[in-house]
Design a protein around this motif. Structure first.
Motif, PDB file in Angstrom:
ATOM      1  N   GLN A  79       0.831  -1.120  -0.094  1.00 33.01           N
ATOM      2  CA  GLN A  79      -0.010  -0.015  -0.040  1.00 33.01           C
ATOM      3  C   GLN A  79       0.714   1.357  -0.028  1.00 33.01           C
ATOM      4  O   GLN A  79       1.625   1.344   0.801  1.00 33.01           O
ATOM      5  CB  GLN A  79      -0.823  -0.201   1.153  1.00 33.01           C
ATOM      6  N   GLU A 114      -8.614  -3.236  -3.492  1.00 35.50           N
ATOM      7  CA  GLU A 114      -7.772  -3.546  -2.380  1.00 35.50           C
ATOM      8  C   GLU A 114      -7.900  -4.804  -1.738  1.00 35.50           C
ATOM      9  O   GLU A 114      -8.874  -5.551  -1.906  1.00 35.50           O
ATOM     10  CB  GLU A 114      -8.322  -2.517  -1.114  1.00 35.50           C
ATOM     11  N   PRO A 118      -6.221  -9.215   6.976  1.00 31.81           N
ATOM     12  CA  PRO A 118      -6.688  -8.728   8.392  1.00 31.81           C
ATOM     13  C   PRO A 118      -6.134  -7.155   8.574  1.00 31.81           C
ATOM     14  O   PRO A 118      -5.377  -6.850   8.153  1.00 31.81           O
ATOM     15  CB  PRO A 118      -5.736  -9.677   9.149  1.00 31.81           C
ATOM     16  N   GLU A 119      -6.945  -6.657   9.600  1.00 31.13           N
ATOM     17  CA  GLU A 119      -6.422  -5.419   9.759  1.00 31.13           C
ATOM     18  C   GLU A 119      -5.083  -5.458  10.490  1.00 31.13           C
ATOM     19  O   GLU A 119      -4.736  -6.310  11.329  1.00 31.13           O
ATOM     20  CB  GLU A 119      -7.540  -4.861  10.965  1.00 31.13           C
ATOM     21  N   ARG A 120      -4.410  -4.374  10.324  1.00 31.47           N
ATOM     22  CA  ARG A 120      -3.142  -4.213  10.911  1.00 31.47           C
ATOM     23  C   ARG A 120      -3.264  -3.473  12.185  1.00 31.47           C
ATOM     24  O   ARG A 120      -4.035  -2.578  12.388  1.00 31.47           O
ATOM     25  CB  ARG A 120      -2.193  -3.294  10.075  1.00 31.47           C
ATOM     26  N   ASN A 121      -2.542  -4.010  13.178  1.00 35.69           N
ATOM     27  CA  ASN A 121      -2.384  -3.338  14.631  1.00 35.69           C
ATOM     28  C   ASN A 121      -1.064  -2.885  14.887  1.00 35.69           C
ATOM     29  O   ASN A 121      -0.080  -3.733  15.129  1.00 35.69           O
ATOM     30  CB  ASN A 121      -3.009  -4.475  15.605  1.00 35.69           C
ATOM     31  N   PRO A 123      -3.256   0.357  12.932  1.00 36.81           N
ATOM     32  CA  PRO A 123      -3.607   0.635  11.472  1.00 36.81           C
ATOM     33  C   PRO A 123      -2.595   1.646  10.966  1.00 36.81           C
ATOM     34  O   PRO A 123      -2.008   2.493  11.794  1.00 36.81           O
ATOM     35  CB  PRO A 123      -5.138   1.033  11.597  1.00 36.81           C
ATOM     36  N   ARG A 160       2.073   0.166   3.713  1.00 37.78           N
ATOM     37  CA  ARG A 160       1.805  -0.886   4.446  1.00 37.78           C
ATOM     38  C   ARG A 160       2.542  -2.006   3.700  1.00 37.78           C
ATOM     39  O   ARG A 160       2.449  -2.029   2.312  1.00 37.78           O
ATOM     40  CB  ARG A 160       0.415  -1.304   4.851  1.00 37.78           C
ATOM     41  N   GLN A 175      -3.716 -16.660   9.870  1.00 36.39           N
ATOM     42  CA  GLN A 175      -4.236 -15.400  10.199  1.00 36.39           C
ATOM     43  C   GLN A 175      -2.851 -15.031  10.815  1.00 36.39           C
ATOM     44  O   GLN A 175      -1.800 -15.686  11.367  1.00 36.39           O
ATOM     45  CB  GLN A 175      -5.118 -15.324  11.454  1.00 36.39           C
TER      46      GLN A 175
END
Length: 201
Positions: A79, A114, A118-121, A123, A160, A175
């Motif tokens: 990204q 897109e 999984p969501e990045r932690n 973000p 990202r 995951q």
């Protein structure tokens, strides 16, 4: 001590150091996720990158695949800030100067949607009124922070970075923080690649 060879793929989360030793208490390491003795990463992923990491206790295979002169595909979803144009994409494809090194030709394309990840932690930090885009970049080399330096060199900083495959190995079904042993077929293909691919000097 068991002589059994182990081959593991791990979905490395953001912020995890690619080592088992603890240099600093505030950063997690592979030791926090993988409790298998004597396995070590094949290559690296930066602490702020995510995705597929291969680990093994087969030192010969690890050495062979880690050799910077040994080429095998590594696929990244990246990204970036703003929308790269054809000029930037062609520079990525043809090779560009980063520091004192010219990158080898790569595959680079703009993803039309897109990717489902999984969501990045934590973000990423979005900048208001600055669009972002996702690229797929396939390299046959793995220099230090190479993808980030490549996108920065053409004017589109990486926000990202997720490695989604190494050769035939993929993250499917994993995951962040999960790992699994390779199947016998995956392991055989890995050995075939290591034994038949030429090193380009």
């Amino acid at each position: 001590m068991s002589n059994q060879m182990r081959y593991i793929i791990f979905y490395k989360p953001y912020g995890v150091l690619c080592q088992f030793s603890q240099d600093t208490p505030e950063r997690q390491t592979l030791k926090d996720y993988i409790h298998v003795p004597d396995v070590y990463p094949v290559g690296r992923l930066d602490w702020d990158s995510e995705g597929l990491l291969l680990l093994t206790n087969n030192g010969q295979l690890q050495h062979r695949l880690s050799n910077p002169k040994f080429g095998h595909d590594r696929t990244y979803w990246v990204q970036v800030e703003r929308i790269p144009d054809d000029t930037a994409l062609n520079k990525l494809r043809n090779g560009i100067e980063i520091q004192d090194y010219r990158t080898k030709p790569a595959l680079a394309r703009l993803l039309t949607e897109e990717p489902i990840l999984p969501e990045r932690n934590p973000p990423i930090r979005f900048r208001k009124n600055v669009p972002t885009a996702w690229l797929e970049i396939i390299l046959t080399e793995g220099k230090n922070r190479q993808v980030r330096r490549m996108t920065a060199a053409v004017g589109f900083p990486t926000l990202r970075l997720v490695r989604v495959s190494i050769a035939h190995l993929k993250l499917d079904g994993l995951q962040p923080g999960e790992w699994r042993d390779l199947s016998s077929i995956e392991t055989k293909l890995l050995h075939n690649i290591a034994s038949t691919r030429r090193i380009n000097y």
